[in-house]
Design an enzyme around this catalytic site. Structure first.
Site, PDB file in Angstrom:
ATOM      1  N   GLU A 109       0.859  -1.184   0.000  1.00 25.90           N
ATOM      2  CA  GLU A 109       0.000   0.000   0.000  1.00 25.90           C
ATOM      3  C   GLU A 109       0.896   1.234   0.000  1.00 25.90           C
ATOM      4  OE1 GLU A 109      -2.525  -0.019   3.456  1.00 25.90           O
ATOM      5  OE2 GLU A 109      -2.655  -2.198   3.450  1.00 25.90           O
TER       6      GLU A 109
ATOM      7  N   LYS B 102       2.307   4.637   1.521  1.00 24.86           N
ATOM      8  CA  LYS B 102       2.522   5.187   2.863  1.00 24.86           C
ATOM      9  C   LYS B 102       2.273   6.698   2.792  1.00 24.86           C
ATOM     10  CE  LYS B 102       5.728   5.081   6.764  1.00 24.86           C
ATOM     11  NZ  LYS B 102       5.378   6.399   7.268  1.00 24.86           N
TER      12      LYS B 102
ATOM     13  N   LYS C  45       8.153  -1.076   6.193  1.00 24.01           N
ATOM     14  CA  LYS C  45       7.971   0.247   5.589  1.00 24.01           C
ATOM     15  C   LYS C  45       9.187   0.521   4.713  1.00 24.01           C
ATOM     16  CE  LYS C  45       9.767   2.527   9.752  1.00 24.01           C
ATOM     17  NZ  LYS C  45       9.496   3.512  10.824  1.00 24.01           N
TER      18      LYS C  45
END
Length: 551
Positions: A227, A229, A402
């Protein structure tokens, strides 16, 4: 007060995390109720004493010493509580108490003191305490304890003190009441776990680890989802019964800053997501998601005007669904929670809630290309989540990653410096830097584009501090202006996450998360970057946002 004052002194002087936890554990074990509960509330910033504010302290101390001298002293020390505690004059007649007042006596006295009586009661207390006690009392009243202890660390100390899981403490925290006597009774094994009827409690968040090269080959679509960030703040929305709460990622209740969002929380459950400013249902990409600077207009406000809510509306881009009704979903695989989240968000107000779209990718190389060239300037990278991952508090290895964009860098010139706070109060550690532009007469001038407070080592801090002292050309209160001309100046390589328009800066631009990347002693000041270069970067970001609809 003396044990609490000694605790603060020792916490300030103890650099290690484990050392601070040990000090807190020892204090909780040696201090009776309710003193330890009030100390805990002060450290976690959950203690509010409305009758004493910094303005009262300033007024009291300037009645007792020259205002200019106090200003110089405050500038040198860098901390209001420490300055007042050191310069507070001894009373003409000794008024020392026969015994040291307990922490609970002080807190409960001031909780019952009106704002009008506050100055007189505070004066009496400060006259009776020594400098260490005065420092502790002022910190107790005004907050802002720069002792290197977060609320999370204090809760970890509680968990170690009672041999409990910190998650249990975090989940019950907002249902506890001062001075936490039932909490300590449970931690010491004298009572059962506190039971309460509080609704909409916080659920400790799951965090991601930074993706590094050894893990690149693991990132395949069969195992992981990706996805965008987004550059907002992580929040948890919890609605249960009549209770609605907006929590920060650390469990602080920040709902008072977002009454418009609270009003729109017409559901029963718990959502994990990103708080952003904008109109998610808009087809205008610039209106759909605002900058972090826009979001800052809404943060940390006790009250919010209708005008501000209209000009800076907030919404949540949902990442995960932790509970639905009375059902706890955290043990389910991410893919199943995601399906439930899609159905859940579809029933909510689209102007306040939408969902973080997933990114299609073939391998980590393609994902890397997307990471470096996102479709919107407010995207700071990608999130990568294992399909089978349960929602586990903390930072479990290999579950979520991340992968942020590489930072932008510019070479800027140091313009102004100011002393820091706490252990940096003796050093010029807060820096304003600028880039070159032309004035109306085509002369090269510097315009400020940002401030940096970190990114340098202790050794480099000392080098910059010496440079500031040796090259000061003017003073404006606590701020020093340093020599900064095309012929002479210190060039700093500044790394930053993004760039945005700003009416508050003379340059018209503002940086996101600027920090000193390195010192360019080798680079002439005249060769630093220009404002035109920064504006070109800003235009590129704007163009990227206008060409592609945010995912």
């Amino acid at each position: 007060m003396k044990p609490f004052a000694e605790l603060l002194d020792r916490l300030v002087l103890t650099p290690s995390r484990n050392g601070k936890i040990r000090l807190l554990v020892d204090y909780f074990g040696a201090t009776p109720d309710p003193d330890r509960g009030y100390a805990l509330a002060a450290i976690t910033r959950d203690l509010d004493i409305p009758g004493v504010k910094p303005g009262i302290l300033r007024a009291l101390i300037t009645e007792r010493m020259d205002e200019v001298l106090f200003g110089y002293s405050y500038d040198y020390v860098g901390d209001l509580a420490e300055t007042v505690s050191l310069v507070w004059p001894e009373p003409e007649e000794p008024v020392r108490a026969n015994r040291d007042p307990s922490l609970s006596e002080v807190v409960e006295t001031f909780l019952e003191t009106t704002r009008s009586d506050g100055p007189a009661v505070l004066t009496d207390l400060l006259d009776r305490l020594d400098s260490s006690g005065r420092y502790a009392a002022i910190k107790l009243f005004t907050g802002g304890m720069r002792i290197g202890v977060s609320a999370r660390l204090a809760k970890q100390a509680l968990a170690q003190f009672g041999d409990k899981d910190v998650t249990e403490i975090e989940e019950m925290w907002h249902g506890l009441e001062l001075p936490y006597e039932d909490l300590f009774a449970w931690l010491e094994g004298r009572a059962d776990k506190p039971e309460h009827g509080a609704l909409a409690l916080f659920r400790p968040v799951m965090l991601a680890t930074a993706l590094e090269e050894p893990d690149y080959d693991k990132i395949v679509p069969e195992t992981y989802a990706a996805e965008w960030k987004w550059d907002g703040i992580r929040v948890q929305l919890v609605a249960e019964g009549e209770r609605r709460r907006v929590y920060s990622r650390t469990g602080d209740d920040i709902g008072h800053s977002f009454p418009d969002l609270l009003e729109a929380m017409d559901f029963e459950g718990s959502i994990d997501g990103e708080l952003l400013v904008g109109h998610p249902e808009s087809h205008d990409d610039q209106q759909a998601v605002g900058t972090f600077s826009d979001l800052q207009q809404r943060l940390n406000r006790k009250t919010v005007s209708a005008k501000l809510m209209k000009s800076h509306p907030v919404f949540v881009r949902a990442y995960d669904l932790l509970s639905e009704g009375e059902e706890d979903l955290r043990a389910l695989p991410f893919t199943e929670r995601r399906r439930k989240l899609e159905a859940f968000i579809a029933r909510l107000d689209p102007s306040r809630f939408d969902i973080s779209d997933q990114i299609a990718f073939a391998d980590w190389g393609e994902l890397n290309d997307l990471r470096e060239n996102p479709p919107h300037p407010i995207i700071e990278g990608v999130m990568i989540k294992r399909h089978e991952s349960a929602y586990v508090p903390g930072r479990p290895k290999g579950e979520w990653f991340k992968w942020k964009r590489d930072p932008f860098t510019v070479d800027a010139v140091l313009m102004y410096a100011q002393r820091g706070h706490g252990k940096r109060s003796s050093f010029y550690s807060d820096y304003t830097f600028g880039v070159w532009t032309l004035d109306e007469e085509d002369r090269q001038i510097l315009v400020p584009v940002g401030k940096a407070y970190f990114g340098f080592t202790d050794a480099e801090l000392k080098q910059i501090d010496k440079y500031v002292r040796d090259n000061t050309v003017d003073r404006f209160g606590p701020v020093r202006s340093v020599k900064a001309t095309p012929e002479s100046g210190l060039v700093l390589e500044i790394a930053f996450e993004g760039l945005q328009s700003s009416s508050r800066h003379k340059s018209g631009v503002a940086m996101r998360f600027p920090r000193v990347s390195r010192l360019r002693w080798d680079k002439p000041s005249a060769e630093a970057d220009t404002l035109d270069n920064l504006k070109r970067l800003l235009d590129e970001n704007r163009g990227k946002a206008s060409r592609v609809r945010p995912a």
